[in-house]
Enzyme design. Structure first.
Site: not given
Ligand SMILES: NC(=O)c1ccc[n+]([C@@H]2O[C@H](COP(=O)([O-])OP(=O)(O)OC[C@H]3O[C@@H](n4cnc5c(N)ncnc54)[C@H](OP(=O)(O)O)[C@@H]3O)[C@@H](O)[C@H]2O)c1
Length: 324
Positions: A57
């Site tokens: 990251y």
């Molecule tokens: N193992 C793997 O291969 C892998 C892959 C991907 C991710 N990850 C892990 O999983 C974590 C989460 O992944 P992700 O970021 O894809 O998760 P996610 O929670 O599915 O998506 C995040 C997105 O949702 C939006 N969001 C969150 N809360 C919101 C709300 N209350 N209202 C409107 N929009 C909202 C965020 O926008 P805002 O920023 O505006 O809140 C952001 O654009 C990462 O940080 C990482 O640690 C792991």
């Protein structure tokens, strides 16, 4: 906040894990040091004790930022997980994969950046087809025995690979994968075929990544592409949630229940994870303190069994995403 046990590790974690993919400067939608600090501090105020990051990251910046902030807190209370397999700060053949050399080198870099002597959970960030799993597990087991790592986990792979790894550990008396970080949310439930039952049977803690489908489940279908992050997902990421056959119907139902429960869509989509006995803690990714607060408030929503069924009913199988 509510707390739970992370699979067979016995470690107590908050029922929300804060994802570290948004800390750093790799992409426009990410948070710089000061903004990340504000978010992480608020998370701790709200009772979050569980953090996920990775060497990849922002090329290690996420680990540095997290380590910097956590240094001001009682580390004993907090559970920090990181990952290895994709390259970290430098990208060369031995910075990638799961060879003993890569694992040992990258773990040192991860611990340095986090400013920690021991990592609570070290996860393999996918399967490495070039390195025998025995080699990977021996290197990870040595890290556990040397006191550098407490527990090991895995992320997105075929269930047969995960089980094979667990059986190798058992056979050879090595540390075993005790957590599974996989892609799992209302609009992508392929994990329920094999990985989820395997984890249930083996007492492995499931910590879903992208629990809101990278934001798709947080706003109406037709508004998905209205954020910089979503544009990035559509252009670069390889999981087209918004194009899956049942997605728009699921998205509509999330919106409908959000109205009924006087909640936001993100809260309903998260409440589904909280109702799911197989899920230990979704890894919430946000760049907004307000959204983080919403996520924590969602713990108070109790979806009825019929509403869970209503949200799940339209799902149709899709190809497997998130790993090769
Ligand atoms: N193992 C793997 O291969 C892998 C892959 C991907 C991710 N990850 C892990 O999983 C974590 C989460 O992944 P992700 O970021 O894809 O998760 P996610 O929670 O599915 O998506 C995040 C997105 O949702 C939006 N969001 C969150 N809360 C919101 C709300 N209350 N209202 C409107 N929009 C909202 C965020 O926008 P805002 O920023 O505006 O809140 C952001 O654009 C990462 O940080 C990482 O640690 C792991």
């Amino acid at each position: 906040m509510e707390y739970t046990t992370l699979g067979s590790t016995g470690m107590e974690v908050s029922q929300i894990c804060l994802g570290g993919m948004s800390f750093g400067t790799d992409r426009e939608w990410m948070l710089d040091r000061e903004e990340s600090r504000e978010l992480i501090e608020r998370a701790i105020d709200l009772g979050i004790t569980f953090f996920d990051t990775a060497n990849v990251y922002s090329a290690g910046e996420s680990e540095e930022i997290l380590g910097d902030v956590l240094a001001d807190y009682d580390r004993d209370e907090l559970v920090v997980a990181s990952k290895v397999r994709f390259p970290g700060a430098s990208d060369h053949r031995n910075a990638r994969g799961l060879s003993r050399k890569t694992i040992e080198q990258e773990l040192e870099h991860t611990l340095d950046r986090l400013g920690m002597e021991t990592l609570d959970c070290y996860q393999i960030h996918r399967w490495d087809y070039e390195t025998p799993i025995e080699t990977t597990l021996r290197a990870l087991d040595d890290a556990v025995r040397r006191g550098k790592v407490r527990h090991i986990g895995a992320s997105s792979m075929w269930a047969h690979q995960f089980l094979e790894a667990r059986r190798v550990s058992e056979r050879d008396g090595l540390a075993t994968f005790e957590t599974m970080q996989n892609l799992y949310h209302l609009a992508y439930r392929e994990a329920e075929r094999e990985t989820v039952p395997v984890c249930r049977r083996e007492n492995v803690g499931i910590i879903p990544w992208s629990p809101l489908a990278a934001g798709y489940l947080a706003r109406p279908h037709e508004e998905f592409r209205t954020t910089v992050r979503a544009e990035h997902e559509v252009e670069n990421a390889d999981v087209p949630y918004h194009e899956f056959p049942a997605s728009s119907e699921i998205n509509d139902r999330v919106r409908e229940l959000a109205d009924e429960y006087d909640a936001t869509m993100a809260q309903i989509a998260l409440a589904w994870h909280f109702e799911n006995d197989d899920v230990t803690a979704p890894i919430v990714g946000t760049s907004s303190v307000e959204h983080l607060e919403e996520a924590v408030e969602a713990l108070e929503i109790s979806l009825s069994a019929s509403d869970v069924d209503y949200l799940e009913a339209p799902y149709e199988p899709v190809p497997v995403y998130g790993h090769e």
